[in-house]
Design a protein around this motif. Sequence first.
Motif, PDB file in Angstrom:
ATOM      1  N   THR A   1       0.858  -1.185   0.000  1.00 12.94           N
ATOM      2  CA  THR A   1       0.000   0.000   0.000  1.00 12.94           C
ATOM      3  C   THR A   1       0.888   1.227   0.000  1.00 12.94           C
ATOM      4  OG1 THR A   1      -0.066   0.255   2.413  1.00 12.94           O
ATOM      5  CG2 THR A   1      -1.664  -1.284   1.423  1.00 12.94           C
ATOM      6  N   PRO A   2       0.332   2.417  -0.195  1.00 12.04           N
ATOM      7  CA  PRO A   2       1.154   3.626  -0.109  1.00 12.04           C
ATOM      8  C   PRO A   2       1.796   3.801   1.265  1.00 12.04           C
ATOM      9  CG  PRO A   2      -0.894   4.095  -1.246  1.00 12.04           C
ATOM     10  CD  PRO A   2      -1.027   2.708  -0.691  1.00 12.04           C
ATOM     11  N   GLU A   3       1.254   3.120   2.278  1.00  9.70           N
ATOM     12  CA  GLU A   3       1.804   3.243   3.629  1.00  9.70           C
ATOM     13  C   GLU A   3       2.824   2.160   3.958  1.00  9.70           C
ATOM     14  OE1 GLU A   3      -1.591   5.412   2.986  1.00  9.70           O
ATOM     15  OE2 GLU A   3      -1.634   3.214   3.061  1.00  9.70           O
ATOM     16  N   THR A   4       2.701   0.970   3.327  1.00 11.01           N
ATOM     17  CA  THR A   4       3.549  -0.170   3.700  1.00 11.01           C
ATOM     18  C   THR A   4       4.036  -0.929   2.473  1.00 11.01           C
ATOM     19  OG1 THR A   4       2.284  -0.446   5.750  1.00 11.01           O
ATOM     20  CG2 THR A   4       3.691  -2.276   5.077  1.00 11.01           C
ATOM     21  N   HIS A   5       5.329  -1.202   2.458  1.00  9.78           N
ATOM     22  CA  HIS A   5       5.921  -2.066   1.429  1.00  9.78           C
ATOM     23  C   HIS A   5       6.365  -3.350   2.111  1.00  9.78           C
ATOM     24  CE1 HIS A   5       8.077  -3.032  -2.342  1.00  9.78           C
ATOM     25  NE2 HIS A   5       8.900  -3.663  -1.516  1.00  9.78           N
ATOM     26  N   ASN A   6       6.016  -4.489   1.522  1.00 10.94           N
ATOM     27  CA  ASN A   6       6.325  -5.790   2.103  1.00 10.94           C
ATOM     28  C   ASN A   6       7.523  -6.440   1.407  1.00 10.94           C
ATOM     29  OD1 ASN A   6       3.898  -6.314   4.017  1.00 10.94           O
ATOM     30  ND2 ASN A   6       2.950  -5.609   2.116  1.00 10.94           N
ATOM     31  N   LEU A   7       8.338  -7.110   2.204  1.00 16.10           N
ATOM     32  CA  LEU A   7       9.529  -7.786   1.698  1.00 16.10           C
ATOM     33  C   LEU A   7       9.586  -9.171   2.326  1.00 16.10           C
ATOM     34  CD1 LEU A   7      12.268  -7.609   0.138  1.00 16.10           C
ATOM     35  CD2 LEU A   7      13.271  -6.760   2.284  1.00 16.10           C
ATOM     36  N   VAL A   8       9.836 -10.199   1.495  1.00 15.14           N
ATOM     37  CA  VAL A   8       9.863 -11.572   1.974  1.00 15.14           C
ATOM     38  C   VAL A   8      11.292 -12.100   1.966  1.00 15.14           C
ATOM     39  CG1 VAL A   8       9.022 -13.921   1.603  1.00 15.14           C
ATOM     40  CG2 VAL A   8       7.533 -11.966   1.091  1.00 15.14           C
ATOM     41  N   VAL A   9      11.613 -12.839   3.023  1.00 14.30           N
ATOM     42  CA  VAL A   9      12.920 -13.475   3.139  1.00 14.30           C
ATOM     43  C   VAL A   9      12.730 -14.777   3.900  1.00 14.30           C
ATOM     44  CG1 VAL A   9      13.469 -12.330   5.323  1.00 14.30           C
ATOM     45  CG2 VAL A   9      15.339 -13.126   3.862  1.00 14.30           C
ATOM     46  N   CYS A  10      13.639 -15.712   3.725  1.00 15.67           N
ATOM     47  CA  CYS A  10      13.672 -16.898   4.572  1.00 15.67           C
ATOM     48  C   CYS A  10      15.011 -16.876   5.284  1.00 15.67           C
ATOM     49  CB  CYS A  10      13.528 -18.182   3.753  1.00 15.67           C
ATOM     50  SG  CYS A  10      13.640 -19.678   4.781  1.00 15.67           S
ATOM     51  N   THR A  11      15.009 -16.569   6.565  1.00 11.47           N
ATOM     52  CA  THR A  11      16.261 -16.380   7.295  1.00 11.47           C
ATOM     53  C   THR A  11      16.959 -17.691   7.640  1.00 11.47           C
ATOM     54  OG1 THR A  11      15.047 -16.291   9.394  1.00 11.47           O
ATOM     55  CG2 THR A  11      15.495 -14.197   8.290  1.00 11.47           C
ATOM     56  N   LEU A  12      16.247 -18.811   7.619  1.00  9.89           N
ATOM     57  CA  LEU A  12      16.850 -20.082   8.003  1.00  9.89           C
ATOM     58  C   LEU A  12      17.396 -20.858   6.817  1.00  9.89           C
ATOM     59  CD1 LEU A  12      14.371 -21.352  10.751  1.00  9.89           C
ATOM     60  CD2 LEU A  12      16.606 -20.284  11.044  1.00  9.89           C
ATOM     61  N   CYS A  13      16.664 -20.854   5.706  1.00 11.57           N
ATOM     62  CA  CYS A  13      17.123 -21.619   4.544  1.00 11.57           C
ATOM     63  C   CYS A  13      16.674 -20.901   3.279  1.00 11.57           C
ATOM     64  CB  CYS A  13      16.627 -23.050   4.606  1.00 11.57           C
ATOM     65  SG  CYS A  13      14.857 -23.207   4.948  1.00 11.57           S
ATOM     66  N   SER A  14      15.706 -21.469   2.578  1.00 10.99           N
ATOM     67  CA  SER A  14      15.213 -20.806   1.359  1.00 10.99           C
ATOM     68  C   SER A  14      13.782 -21.234   1.074  1.00 10.99           C
ATOM     69  CB  SER A  14      16.114 -21.133   0.168  1.00 10.99           C
ATOM     70  OG  SER A  14      16.214 -22.530  -0.023  1.00 10.99           O
ATOM     71  N   CYS A  15      12.930 -21.257   2.116  1.00 11.28           N
ATOM     72  CA  CYS A  15      11.530 -21.607   1.912  1.00 11.28           C
ATOM     73  C   CYS A  15      10.905 -20.654   0.896  1.00 11.28           C
ATOM     74  CB  CYS A  15      10.782 -21.543   3.241  1.00 11.28           C
ATOM     75  SG  CYS A  15      11.341 -22.778   4.438  1.00 11.28           S
ATOM     76  N   TYR A  16      10.177 -21.211  -0.048  1.00 10.48           N
ATOM     77  CA  TYR A  16       9.774 -20.444  -1.222  1.00 10.48           C
ATOM     78  C   TYR A  16       8.582 -21.129  -1.879  1.00 10.48           C
ATOM     79  CZ  TYR A  16      10.879 -17.778  -5.557  1.00 10.48           C
ATOM     80  OH  TYR A  16      10.872 -16.937  -6.645  1.00 10.48           O
ATOM     81  N   PRO A  17       7.548 -20.392  -2.289  1.00 10.72           N
ATOM     82  CA  PRO A  17       6.345 -21.006  -2.899  1.00 10.72           C
ATOM     83  C   PRO A  17       6.523 -21.320  -4.375  1.00 10.72           C
ATOM     84  CG  PRO A  17       6.051 -18.640  -2.744  1.00 10.72           C
ATOM     85  CD  PRO A  17       7.390 -18.931  -2.121  1.00 10.72           C
ATOM     86  N   TRP A  18       7.082 -22.480  -4.653  1.00  9.84           N
ATOM     87  CA  TRP A  18       7.405 -22.860  -6.023  1.00  9.84           C
ATOM     88  C   TRP A  18       6.193 -22.823  -6.956  1.00  9.84           C
ATOM     89  CZ3 TRP A  18      11.882 -26.342  -7.557  1.00  9.84           C
ATOM     90  CH2 TRP A  18      12.981 -26.144  -6.712  1.00  9.84           C
TER      91      TRP A  18
END
Length: 206
Positions: A98-115
Amino acid sequence: MPHDSDHPYSHLPSDPALRVKALESVLVSKGLIDPEAVDALIDLYENEIGPRNGARVVARAWTDPAFKARLMEDATSAIAELGFQGRQSEHMVAVENTPETHNLVVCTLCSCYPWAVLGIPPGWYKSDAYRARAVREPRAVLEDFGVSLLPGQSVRVWDSTAEVRYLVIPMRPEGTEQLSEDALADLVSRNAMIGTGLAATAERTT
């Protein structure tokens, strides 16, 4: 956006991908795997299983308020409505920029990812540099990716795990009201759905 191999978050030569490539070469030389089959599988994940699938989810959310409501309430079920499920995408949560919030995704433990919706994870997503800095200094990471935040826009970092994986819904570009759902999907990149990019403007795709 530079190629992954040139990106500041690319792996060093000791990257596990290089070891995988070496193992693949050995298996091919011994006749245990068919290189054409491997190429076909990679192409399937890169171009069909994702990230085009995720782009379709975003485009549907932009054009169908009822679908968007279902997506924000139960992303796994809403995404499954479009036929995308499994492959580490069983527990999905959609987060909306939104104009108020930008979201960023990371996996800090490994590389979990929605294939199923984003395809094969890029090399930089698995790098130690990205995993550490995305949490510690997300604004600097976004600058590295060329993302300019809006004035006063905050950044929220989501840590993907084996229990939950995230899909960022980027803001719809202005001036796209007349575009079809397919044309809108063309504006949505893999990086935009991770949060390290923004949706393209219509002008940039013509």
